[in-house]
Design a protein around this motif. Structure first.
Motif, PDB file in Angstrom:
ATOM      1  N   PHE A 164       0.866  -1.176   0.000  1.00 48.71           N
ATOM      2  CA  PHE A 164       0.000   0.000   0.000  1.00 48.71           C
ATOM      3  C   PHE A 164       0.909   1.235   0.000  1.00 48.71           C
ATOM      4  O   PHE A 164       1.385   1.660   1.074  1.00 48.71           O
ATOM      5  N   PRO A 165       1.184   1.836  -1.153  1.00 47.69           N
ATOM      6  CA  PRO A 165       2.128   2.970  -1.178  1.00 47.69           C
ATOM      7  C   PRO A 165       1.693   4.170  -0.343  1.00 47.69           C
ATOM      8  O   PRO A 165       2.539   4.962   0.082  1.00 47.69           O
ATOM      9  N   GLU A 166       0.382   4.307  -0.114  1.00 46.63           N
ATOM     10  CA  GLU A 166      -0.080   5.440   0.700  1.00 46.63           C
ATOM     11  C   GLU A 166       0.298   5.262   2.168  1.00 46.63           C
ATOM     12  O   GLU A 166       0.383   6.235   2.916  1.00 46.63           O
ATOM     13  N   GLY A 167       0.498   4.021   2.596  1.00 52.29           N
ATOM     14  CA  GLY A 167       0.949   3.749   3.957  1.00 52.29           C
ATOM     15  C   GLY A 167      -0.144   3.741   5.000  1.00 52.29           C
ATOM     16  O   GLY A 167       0.055   3.247   6.104  1.00 52.29           O
ATOM     17  N   THR A 168      -1.310   4.283   4.675  1.00 56.32           N
ATOM     18  CA  THR A 168      -2.413   4.333   5.636  1.00 56.32           C
ATOM     19  C   THR A 168      -3.706   4.555   4.869  1.00 56.32           C
ATOM     20  O   THR A 168      -3.696   4.731   3.649  1.00 56.32           O
ATOM     21  N   ASP A 169      -4.830   4.541   5.597  1.00 57.20           N
ATOM     22  CA  ASP A 169      -6.130   4.607   4.923  1.00 57.20           C
ATOM     23  C   ASP A 169      -6.585   6.046   4.705  1.00 57.20           C
ATOM     24  O   ASP A 169      -5.996   6.999   5.210  1.00 57.20           O
ATOM     25  N   LEU A 170      -7.694   6.182   3.965  1.00 55.95           N
ATOM     26  CA  LEU A 170      -8.190   7.496   3.554  1.00 55.95           C
ATOM     27  C   LEU A 170      -9.128   8.067   4.622  1.00 55.95           C
ATOM     28  O   LEU A 170     -10.309   8.309   4.373  1.00 55.95           O
ATOM     29  N   SER A 171      -8.611   8.278   5.822  1.00 56.77           N
ATOM     30  CA  SER A 171      -9.398   8.923   6.872  1.00 56.77           C
ATOM     31  C   SER A 171      -9.218  10.444   6.782  1.00 56.77           C
ATOM     32  O   SER A 171      -8.327  10.937   6.080  1.00 56.77           O
ATOM     33  N   ARG A 172     -10.047  11.179   7.500  1.00 55.31           N
ATOM     34  CA  ARG A 172     -10.019  12.638   7.395  1.00 55.31           C
ATOM     35  C   ARG A 172      -8.657  13.205   7.794  1.00 55.31           C
ATOM     36  O   ARG A 172      -8.091  14.055   7.089  1.00 55.31           O
ATOM     37  N   GLY A 173      -8.109  12.716   8.905  1.00 56.11           N
ATOM     38  CA  GLY A 173      -6.816  13.226   9.357  1.00 56.11           C
ATOM     39  C   GLY A 173      -5.710  12.933   8.360  1.00 56.11           C
ATOM     40  O   GLY A 173      -4.833  13.771   8.125  1.00 56.11           O
ATOM     41  N   ASN A 174      -5.740  11.744   7.752  1.00 56.65           N
ATOM     42  CA  ASN A 174      -4.712  11.385   6.780  1.00 56.65           C
ATOM     43  C   ASN A 174      -4.833  12.212   5.503  1.00 56.65           C
ATOM     44  O   ASN A 174      -3.825  12.555   4.882  1.00 56.65           O
ATOM     45  N   VAL A 175      -6.070  12.526   5.108  1.00 54.90           N
ATOM     46  CA  VAL A 175      -6.276  13.392   3.942  1.00 54.90           C
ATOM     47  C   VAL A 175      -5.707  14.782   4.214  1.00 54.90           C
ATOM     48  O   VAL A 175      -5.051  15.381   3.344  1.00 54.90           O
ATOM     49  N   GLU A 176      -5.919  15.308   5.419  1.00 56.57           N
ATOM     50  CA  GLU A 176      -5.385  16.631   5.762  1.00 56.57           C
ATOM     51  C   GLU A 176      -3.868  16.642   5.718  1.00 56.57           C
ATOM     52  O   GLU A 176      -3.255  17.594   5.219  1.00 56.57           O
ATOM     53  N   ARG A 177      -3.244  15.570   6.212  1.00 56.55           N
ATOM     54  CA  ARG A 177      -1.781  15.500   6.167  1.00 56.55           C
ATOM     55  C   ARG A 177      -1.269  15.379   4.730  1.00 56.55           C
ATOM     56  O   ARG A 177      -0.244  15.966   4.370  1.00 56.55           O
ATOM     57  N   SER A 178      -2.001  14.629   3.905  1.00 56.66           N
ATOM     58  CA  SER A 178      -1.615  14.501   2.505  1.00 56.66           C
ATOM     59  C   SER A 178      -1.750  15.837   1.775  1.00 56.66           C
ATOM     60  O   SER A 178      -0.895  16.198   0.952  1.00 56.66           O
ATOM     61  N   ASP A 179      -2.810  16.580   2.088  1.00 59.65           N
ATOM     62  CA  ASP A 179      -3.004  17.899   1.470  1.00 59.65           C
ATOM     63  C   ASP A 179      -1.884  18.858   1.873  1.00 59.65           C
ATOM     64  O   ASP A 179      -1.401  19.651   1.050  1.00 59.65           O
ATOM     65  N   LYS A 180      -1.479  18.799   3.138  1.00 62.60           N
ATOM     66  CA  LYS A 180      -0.383  19.657   3.614  1.00 62.60           C
ATOM     67  C   LYS A 180       0.905  19.320   2.883  1.00 62.60           C
ATOM     68  O   LYS A 180       1.666  20.214   2.479  1.00 62.60           O
ATOM     69  N   TYR A 181       1.160  18.031   2.704  1.00 62.61           N
ATOM     70  CA  TYR A 181       2.337  17.590   1.965  1.00 62.61           C
ATOM     71  C   TYR A 181       2.278  18.094   0.526  1.00 62.61           C
ATOM     72  O   TYR A 181       3.296  18.546  -0.035  1.00 62.61           O
ATOM     73  N   ALA A 182       1.089  18.040  -0.083  1.00 61.29           N
ATOM     74  CA  ALA A 182       0.925  18.511  -1.463  1.00 61.29           C
ATOM     75  C   ALA A 182       1.219  20.000  -1.566  1.00 61.29           C
ATOM     76  O   ALA A 182       1.893  20.457  -2.508  1.00 61.29           O
ATOM     77  N   GLU A 183       0.723  20.786  -0.608  1.00 66.08           N
ATOM     78  CA  GLU A 183       0.974  22.229  -0.611  1.00 66.08           C
ATOM     79  C   GLU A 183       2.460  22.536  -0.495  1.00 66.08           C
ATOM     80  O   GLU A 183       2.991  23.419  -1.186  1.00 66.08           O
ATOM     81  N   GLN A 184       3.145  21.819   0.368  1.00 64.27           N
ATOM     82  CA  GLN A 184       4.571  22.070   0.593  1.00 64.27           C
ATOM     83  C   GLN A 184       5.430  21.722  -0.612  1.00 64.27           C
ATOM     84  O   GLN A 184       6.505  22.285  -0.803  1.00 64.27           O
ATOM     85  N   ASN A 185       4.948  20.769  -1.431  1.00 70.09           N
ATOM     86  CA  ASN A 185       5.756  20.289  -2.551  1.00 70.09           C
ATOM     87  C   ASN A 185       5.204  20.672  -3.920  1.00 70.09           C
ATOM     88  O   ASN A 185       5.746  20.253  -4.943  1.00 70.09           O
ATOM     89  N   GLY A 186       4.140  21.472  -3.932  1.00 66.53           N
ATOM     90  CA  GLY A 186       3.591  21.922  -5.200  1.00 66.53           C
ATOM     91  C   GLY A 186       2.853  20.846  -5.972  1.00 66.53           C
ATOM     92  O   GLY A 186       2.771  20.896  -7.207  1.00 66.53           O
TER      93      GLY A 186
END
Length: 369
Positions: A164-186
């Motif tokens: 599972f390349p995402e490393g974890t499931d699609l919960s609300r907290g994990n989506v927020e962390r993924s969005d933050k990562y996306a913002e930081q890396n464009g």
């Protein structure tokens, strides 16, 4: 709590505990005498068990599994990658592998968090099945995975390894962390997947190439058009999907980039496509527009699934009867549990003990210092 959810979880867990005590542990001497036979025998038991949750879902919930795209060749040494919608994805995966593999046999192992190996019976069986556990300490993880893969090569055990390349499931907290990562890396923000972690994928692909253990990468996308159980409590309460869809795409090893950076970019591109595919699925409840391309041959239920139900029901009966009537069997159960609790906490688990034992007795170059 709903009786079907309680029945499913109860029978599911009882089948694992019974298989561990009645089938898997008695095979352990084979690990010392002939590791190739031991690995094959455990693989057969695990493959037979994978049909049991499939038939339980079919009987209790009438769950329909729809497979589109490519079929998985069980003779492929392969790396499988899949999105992780909820904590029960792996449970539905057994049915996806059953209906998505032709012929219907495979040797699937998963890359899982190390904490899971401590779960009584379930974690222990996965240790015996050779699952790859990671601690999120990269120096340790790459060493242990490399040792296991080399061992599989030495005993001629062809595997399909799921990551599972995402490393974890699609919960609300994990989506927020993924969005933050996306913002930081464009990177773009995703609604249906998390941004994948590329390190493990690149490492596994590279080491499996070097060992000549990989013929293909299979990209699996799982989608739920109706009910989505997010965790085990939902399942216990009877929240089960009526339909589960899998879309499978096969990439031959020759299609993969040669460099580590190329593999990283390739995986990120696959995930962008997966986001688009799941967005379309959310709108249409299907991964394909052409209904004739759907592998929907799971109605009526195959006879092999009914045989699996009868077999595992018998194994459960033997285990329960033994616990009730036999002091010797109770001592056997206690002994097995104590040993695996010790292995789970003192060492890296049964799966690494198996590797170390093989290296010590049959591969002198790999003997520990």
């Amino acid at each position: 709590m709903e009786w079907r959810g309680f029945a499913y979880i109860g029978l599911w867990y009882l089948s694992i505990a019974s298989g561990f005590l009645v089938l898997c542990c008695p095979m352990t001497p084979l690990m010392f005498a002939c590791p190739q036979v031991f690995r094959y025998a455990i693989g057969v038991v695990h493959s037979a068990w994978e049909m049991y949750p499939t038939i339980l879902m079919r009987l209790l919930f009438k769950t329909r599994f729809v497979v589109t795209g490519d079929l998985i060749n069980p003779l492929d040494g392969a790396l499988l990658i899949m999105n992780h919608r909820n904590r029960l994805d792996w449970n539905f995966l057994w049915a996806g592998m059953y209906y998505g593999t032709e012929p219907k046999a495979h040797k699937l192992k998963m890359v899982l968090k190390s904490a899971i190996r401590h779960v009584p019976f379930a974690g222990w069986v996965m240790q015996m099945s050779g699952f790859l556990y990671i601690r999120r300490r990269w120096d340790h993880d790459q060493s242990s995975m490399a040792d296991q893969l080399e061992y599989f090569k030495n005993v001629n055990d062809t595997n399909q390894i799921l990551l599972f390349p995402e490393g974890t499931d699609l919960s609300r907290g994990n989506v927020e962390r993924s969005d933050k990562y996306a913002e930081q890396n464009g990177f773009p923000k995703y609604a249906h997947v998390l941004h994948p972690k590329t390190t493990g994928f690149v490492f596994l692909t590279d080491i499996m190439k070097k060992n000549k253990q990989i013929d293909a990468v299979y990209d699996l996308t799982i989608g739920y058009p109706d009910s989505i159980p997010q965790n085990e409590l939902d399942a216990l309460c009877g929240v089960f999907p009526r339909n589960v869809h899998f879309h499978i795409k096969r990439y031959g090893v020759s299609e993969l980039p040669k460099s580590a950076e190329g593999l990283k970019i390739w995986l990120m591109d696959v995930w962008r496509q997966k986001e688009t595919r799941l967005a379309d699925f959310a709108a249409t409840s299907s991964f394909v527009r052409d209904p004739t391309s759907v592998n929907d041959n799971n109605t009526p239920t195959h006879n092999a699934l009914y045989l699996a139900f009868l077999f595992w029901t018998l194994i459960e009966f033997i285990a329960v009867y033994g616990l009730v009537t036999s002091t010797l069997f109770r001592f056997w159960c206690l002994f097995c549990c104590v040993v695996f609790v010790g292995l789970s906490f003192v060492d890296d688990g049964f799966q690494m003990l198996e590797v170390k034992l093989y290296n010590y007795t049959r591969n002198p170059k790999k003997k520990p210092a």
